[in-house]
Design a protein around this motif. Sequence first.
Motif, PDB file in Angstrom:
ATOM      1  N   TYR A 117      -6.330  16.545   2.181  1.00 33.76           N
ATOM      2  CA  TYR A 117      -6.219  17.785   2.970  1.00 33.76           C
ATOM      3  C   TYR A 117      -7.247  18.810   2.485  1.00 33.76           C
ATOM      4  N   GLU A 118      -7.365  18.982   1.171  1.00 40.35           N
ATOM      5  CA  GLU A 118      -8.305  19.957   0.638  1.00 40.35           C
ATOM      6  C   GLU A 118      -9.751  19.512   0.860  1.00 40.35           C
ATOM      7  N   ALA A 119      -9.996  18.206   0.749  1.00 39.65           N
ATOM      8  CA  ALA A 119     -11.354  17.703   0.971  1.00 39.65           C
ATOM      9  C   ALA A 119     -11.827  17.972   2.388  1.00 39.65           C
ATOM     10  N   ARG A 120     -10.892  18.026   3.324  1.00 48.57           N
ATOM     11  CA  ARG A 120     -11.248  18.246   4.725  1.00 48.57           C
ATOM     12  C   ARG A 120     -11.217  19.716   5.130  1.00 48.57           C
ATOM     13  N   ASN A 121     -10.565  20.537   4.334  1.00 51.44           N
ATOM     14  CA  ASN A 121     -10.347  21.921   4.778  1.00 51.44           C
ATOM     15  C   ASN A 121     -10.817  23.005   3.808  1.00 51.44           C
ATOM     16  N   LYS A 122     -10.979  22.705   2.515  1.00 51.49           N
ATOM     17  CA  LYS A 122     -11.462  23.708   1.572  1.00 51.49           C
ATOM     18  C   LYS A 122     -12.956  23.924   1.789  1.00 51.49           C
ATOM     19  N   LEU A 123     -13.371  25.181   1.905  1.00 53.58           N
ATOM     20  CA  LEU A 123     -14.754  25.522   2.213  1.00 53.58           C
ATOM     21  C   LEU A 123     -15.459  26.069   0.977  1.00 53.58           C
ATOM     22  N   SER A 128       4.072  14.544   4.881  1.00 50.32           N
ATOM     23  CA  SER A 128       4.359  13.219   5.455  1.00 50.32           C
ATOM     24  C   SER A 128       3.344  12.823   6.521  1.00 50.32           C
ATOM     25  N   LYS A 129       2.949  13.773   7.378  1.00 52.45           N
ATOM     26  CA  LYS A 129       1.995  13.452   8.439  1.00 52.45           C
ATOM     27  C   LYS A 129       0.639  13.078   7.844  1.00 52.45           C
ATOM     28  N   GLN A 130       0.203  13.861   6.834  1.00 51.09           N
ATOM     29  CA  GLN A 130      -1.064  13.590   6.171  1.00 51.09           C
ATOM     30  C   GLN A 130      -1.026  12.226   5.488  1.00 51.09           C
ATOM     31  N   ARG A 131       0.082  11.921   4.840  1.00 44.60           N
ATOM     32  CA  ARG A 131       0.230  10.626   4.168  1.00 44.60           C
ATOM     33  C   ARG A 131       0.173   9.480   5.174  1.00 44.60           C
ATOM     34  N   GLN A 132       0.811   9.700   6.325  1.00 45.54           N
ATOM     35  CA  GLN A 132       0.841   8.667   7.359  1.00 45.54           C
ATOM     36  C   GLN A 132      -0.571   8.381   7.887  1.00 45.54           C
ATOM     37  N   GLN A 133      -1.358   9.433   8.109  1.00 46.47           N
ATOM     38  CA  GLN A 133      -2.720   9.258   8.610  1.00 46.47           C
ATOM     39  C   GLN A 133      -3.581   8.489   7.607  1.00 46.47           C
ATOM     40  N   ILE A 134      -3.438   8.840   6.314  1.00 45.94           N
ATOM     41  CA  ILE A 134      -4.222   8.139   5.284  1.00 45.94           C
ATOM     42  C   ILE A 134      -3.791   6.680   5.200  1.00 45.94           C
ATOM     43  N   ALA A 135      -2.467   6.468   5.254  1.00 43.46           N
ATOM     44  CA  ALA A 135      -1.940   5.094   5.172  1.00 43.46           C
ATOM     45  C   ALA A 135      -2.444   4.236   6.325  1.00 43.46           C
ATOM     46  N   GLN A 136      -2.503   4.819   7.531  1.00 48.64           N
ATOM     47  CA  GLN A 136      -3.002   4.079   8.691  1.00 48.64           C
ATOM     48  C   GLN A 136      -4.469   3.703   8.513  1.00 48.64           C
ATOM     49  N   ALA A 137      -5.263   4.645   7.991  1.00 48.22           N
ATOM     50  CA  ALA A 137      -6.685   4.377   7.771  1.00 48.22           C
ATOM     51  C   ALA A 137      -6.875   3.269   6.736  1.00 48.22           C
ATOM     52  N   ILE A 138      -6.062   3.300   5.682  1.00 51.47           N
ATOM     53  CA  ILE A 138      -6.153   2.260   4.645  1.00 51.47           C
ATOM     54  C   ILE A 138      -5.719   0.908   5.203  1.00 51.47           C
ATOM     55  N   LEU A 144       0.844  -1.196   0.000  1.00 51.23           N
ATOM     56  CA  LEU A 144       0.000   0.000   0.000  1.00 51.23           C
ATOM     57  C   LEU A 144       0.879   1.246   0.000  1.00 51.23           C
ATOM     58  N   TYR A 145       0.491   2.237  -0.786  1.00 50.48           N
ATOM     59  CA  TYR A 145       1.317   3.443  -0.884  1.00 50.48           C
ATOM     60  C   TYR A 145       0.421   4.666  -1.041  1.00 50.48           C
ATOM     61  N   VAL A 146       0.739   5.718  -0.315  1.00 48.21           N
ATOM     62  CA  VAL A 146       0.023   6.989  -0.404  1.00 48.21           C
ATOM     63  C   VAL A 146       1.016   8.045  -0.856  1.00 48.21           C
ATOM     64  N   ASN A 147       0.746   8.677  -1.995  1.00 48.76           N
ATOM     65  CA  ASN A 147       1.683   9.693  -2.488  1.00 48.76           C
ATOM     66  C   ASN A 147       1.256  11.094  -2.047  1.00 48.76           C
ATOM     67  N   SER A 148       2.052  12.087  -2.408  1.00 51.82           N
ATOM     68  CA  SER A 148       1.792  13.461  -1.970  1.00 51.82           C
ATOM     69  C   SER A 148       0.515  14.022  -2.583  1.00 51.82           C
ATOM     70  N   LEU A 149       0.158  13.570  -3.799  1.00 48.98           N
ATOM     71  CA  LEU A 149      -1.085  14.044  -4.411  1.00 48.98           C
ATOM     72  C   LEU A 149      -2.299  13.523  -3.644  1.00 48.98           C
ATOM     73  N   ASP A 150      -2.229  12.263  -3.194  1.00 46.82           N
ATOM     74  CA  ASP A 150      -3.304  11.718  -2.354  1.00 46.82           C
ATOM     75  C   ASP A 150      -3.453  12.547  -1.085  1.00 46.82           C
ATOM     76  N   ALA A 151      -2.319  12.888  -0.495  1.00 44.83           N
ATOM     77  CA  ALA A 151      -2.331  13.675   0.744  1.00 44.83           C
ATOM     78  C   ALA A 151      -2.937  15.050   0.504  1.00 44.83           C
ATOM     79  N   LYS A 152      -2.580  15.679  -0.622  1.00 44.03           N
ATOM     80  CA  LYS A 152      -3.102  17.011  -0.935  1.00 44.03           C
ATOM     81  C   LYS A 152      -4.612  16.969  -1.155  1.00 44.03           C
TER      82      LYS A 152
END
Length: 699
Positions: free
Chosen positions: A198-204, A663-673, A187-195
């Motif tokens: 992040y935007e899905a949770r914070n862009k209003l 990296s932190k965002q990627r780590q959180q997504i990776a843990q959830a997956i 399993l791998y989460v790249n920086s685009l996945d993280a971005k």
Amino acid sequence: MNFLRERMGKILAIVIGLALFAFIIGEVARSGSSFMRGSQNDLGEVAGEKVPYDQFSKKVDQNTKNFLQQSGQAPTPQITGYIQETTWNEFVSKIILNKEIDKLGIVVGVDETRSMISGNNPNPQIVQAFGDQKTGQIDRQRLNMFLNNVATAKADDPMKVQWNEFVATMVESKKAEKYMSLVRNGLYVNSLDAKDDYEARNKLVNFKYAELDYASIPDSKVTLTDDDYSSYYNDHKGQFKNPQELRSFEYVSFNASPSKEDTAAVKTQIDKLATDFKTATNDSLFVQVNAETKTPLTYLHKGQLEPKLDSVMFNAAKGQVYGPYFSNGSYKVAKLVDSRVGPDSVKASHILLNPATEGGVDKAKAKADSLKKLIAGGASFAELAKKFSTDKTSGEKGGELGTFGRGAMIPAFEEAVFDGKKGDLKVVTTQFGVHIIKIDDQKGSSKVVKVAIVDKPLVASSKTQSAAYAKAQAFLASLTKDNFTAESQKQGLQIKKADDVNGVAAALPGLDNAREIVRWAFKADKGDYSDQVFTSGNQYVIPRLTVIKPAGTLPLDVVKKQIENDVRIMVKGKTLIAKLEAAMSGASSIDAVAQKAGTKAVPVENIVFANPVIPGLTAEYKVVGTLFGLQLHKLSKPVAGVHGVYVVEPESFINPAPMGDASKQRQQIAQAIAQRADNMVFDALKDKANVKDYRAKFL
């Protein structure tokens, strides 16, 4: 001759075919259709591999015994069903994973196995069995002694057989662990996945919407056609995949619960027992003779009695009788036999002698008395325990049983250790043999009570049961294939339903111990009613099979009733979409659309893509998803949502601060997956394995 010559090939084929057929029929007749019975022992099939019923049954028995040992209670029908389901899943997962493991060539070598047993990081079960509870460290001497005993034991020695099964299971678990590690490492989460996350949770987004509610069109105004059903079914066919066969049935029941007369009879009986209990001199014998539940009399702490007894008995005088009272389906009378202040817990050791090997109970007692004198004279209790105790588990530890509270030991043993004092040596006989007990320590001090309870269950009399059964039989006799509903209504009987029942269900809402009814349902044809009256708890039940949902994608006729409301909403949606499209014609703003459609333009602020809840309404994934794909001040097309049909217009987007380190965002997504990976992988493998489940025929 030309005729024969031209057709000889066909004639020979027919003759050979008939000969083979005759041979097979002959074999069937001689062997009792043994080749036909070849699949009768198969409980199911996973990826082409059979699941034999006898192996499954053996494993169920083992798991049931484990439950009994751990809980001390006989399994209920619900627990039995759970054990069977868990065991089935064990077989399925083992076959599926083993096939994948074999494909990849995953192995656990001899050295790795040895390391799991006696290495620096042993298996947790090894630590539990041979570890020191205080330090958590393995007792290497005890482990090595056990391994030596296993190595020198005969092949059929139960200890060796059990150990080999444990090691095999441990190795299989390790292989599965390696397989899942390979999956997780892939399993791998790249920086685009993280971005994106992040935007899905914070862009209003701030927007306005105009909505026409589905409820604005009365259901009575909507006529559903076959084309409507077909259109909805074809668009949502993936939702109707049925992983296992399900069946639904309706039923009527005849109540055989205790009548007023039955209650009065039991009440009279318990009233007399209450009077006799007050004057009884041997309370234990009185309980054994008169109680339905033969419970040994033991001392109990406050909170261990049922609540209505607890407050009474801890403030009662010795000999006081409480009741009769009703509890858990029985009338009961309780009597305070004794109360005292005693220790909360005891640390003790014992040496257990087996009368069968000592020549009888008397000789075992005599030997116990001799050992007691040796210990009192200074001999080592621990050394004598290792040498003489037949309880090998505690014997290897010098007889130590550890610290335990009340209720952990059998009554005779418990009474000896809790009634004595620290340092006492006692000889006690129980069903396990003759014990030499040493009280090592006692801790705590609190009041305990010994309460004798006599119970009489409130059950229906044979007269009550016979009357209810006679009514059920009369109803059954009145049935034909087509009059179940009419006859039920004629006799004023309520028709109840059991929907989407699987083939191994043991209990259903409103029906206790429904296994026989379920078994019938999976042999019946649609429209059949049973030719017998079933018993379920206090009910006599007559069922009729109404729906069969086979495994696989369910056909439209099976799900038609289920999707009726969704189809109605779809049809309403088409009408509302047309109305909004007309309102949008020539309109340049959401306010104009709302005015022409006869609704309001509602402003909404600070909605994020990851949480698409529109305040006051519900989660509208399509609507909010559409918003984040629009340009500012651009009207959307009508969107059929959950609550109604919408037109939306974004007024502003508020971008979050730059994400920074991903990296932190990627780590959180990776843990959830990773948390979902195990189940998702297994579900995918199970789907691919084409699991065939025949359990309904056997269980």
